[in-house]
Scaffold this active site. Sequence first.
Site, PDB file in Angstrom:
ATOM      1  N   GLU A  33     -41.862 -32.759   8.339  1.00  0.00           N
ATOM      2  CA  GLU A  33     -40.711 -33.090   8.404  1.00  0.00           C
ATOM      3  C   GLU A  33     -40.544 -34.120   6.796  1.00  0.00           C
ATOM      4  O   GLU A  33     -39.781 -33.389   6.261  1.00  0.00           O
ATOM      5  CB  GLU A  33     -41.459 -34.856   9.024  1.00  0.00           C
ATOM      6  N   ASP A  36     -37.096 -31.626   5.741  1.00  0.00           N
ATOM      7  CA  ASP A  36     -36.046 -32.303   4.971  1.00  0.00           C
ATOM      8  C   ASP A  36     -35.731 -31.837   3.967  1.00  0.00           C
ATOM      9  O   ASP A  36     -34.112 -31.359   3.775  1.00  0.00           O
ATOM     10  CB  ASP A  36     -36.157 -33.701   5.095  1.00  0.00           C
ATOM     11  N   ASP A  76     -36.834 -36.749  13.359  1.00  0.00           N
ATOM     12  CA  ASP A  76     -38.099 -36.367  12.669  1.00  0.00           C
ATOM     13  C   ASP A  76     -39.159 -34.796  13.087  1.00  0.00           C
ATOM     14  O   ASP A  76     -38.967 -34.281  12.115  1.00  0.00           O
ATOM     15  CB  ASP A  76     -39.810 -37.838  12.868  1.00  0.00           C
ATOM     16  N   GLU A 110     -36.736 -32.298  11.828  1.00  0.00           N
ATOM     17  CA  GLU A 110     -36.960 -31.588  10.502  1.00  0.00           C
ATOM     18  C   GLU A 110     -38.454 -30.879  10.210  1.00  0.00           C
ATOM     19  O   GLU A 110     -38.739 -30.185   9.375  1.00  0.00           O
ATOM     20  CB  GLU A 110     -36.811 -32.665   9.822  1.00  0.00           C
TER      21      GLU A 110
END
Length: 246
Positions: free
Chosen positions: A61, A65, A134, A137
């Site tokens: 994650e 991101d 989450d 990502e």
Amino acid sequence: MRKPHKDYWKASQRKSEKFKQFQQKLGIQFNDEKLLKQAFTHSSYVNEHRKKPHEDNERLEFLGDAVLELTVSHFLFKKYPLLSEGDLTKLRAAIVCEPSLVTFANELEFGQLVLLGKGEEMTGGRMRPALLADVFEAFVGALFLDQGMEQVLQFLENIVFPKVNSGAFSHVMDYKSQLQELVQRNTKGQLEYKILKEKGPAHSKEFVSQVALNGDVLGTGEGRSKKEAEQLAAQMALMALRQQTE
């Protein structure tokens, strides 16, 4: 009475089949399927299966991101050459914010693949917005590690960028920016704003502005500041131009 290891094996087979179908649906085949499964593994699942070699998706994650920020920034930088840094930042924030990522995740039915602990499952974790964002990502992070930036871009061009192109996020851009982008994309003309008049006393002035494209007036607006009048003129121009293309 069935043995626990047989139940676990059957559950594992079902999960593997789901991930196989998921990859077929996306047209993406992971080289390392452990990465794919890790992207969908919540920490609650790992905590309940400590004897098995599972890793949760939190590190993926973190990576995803950063990959999303870079790829979306690059896309917007190329697509909107006339937008200011501030407008680009607002637009990017709208695309990578939690509600948007949840929308993307739901369209791909990510919730069906998430591996959760029993407690998290019972409290509705599978549909929890923060969890789904989450996971989206984490999936991007896993895809980047497995196949590189080119495959990530292909995935985003199929899932995310078409929504940007269709104007799904244009509400976060001001009217002048939207008008500039529309003109740049369709006509390549030159916009010019002009204050036609000021009226009222000094403490309560009103301004009338007009915007023209290559000398042709597109819209006028009236506001309590020059900026507001220009924004309203741009809004009128946008409405007129969009009506022409409908």
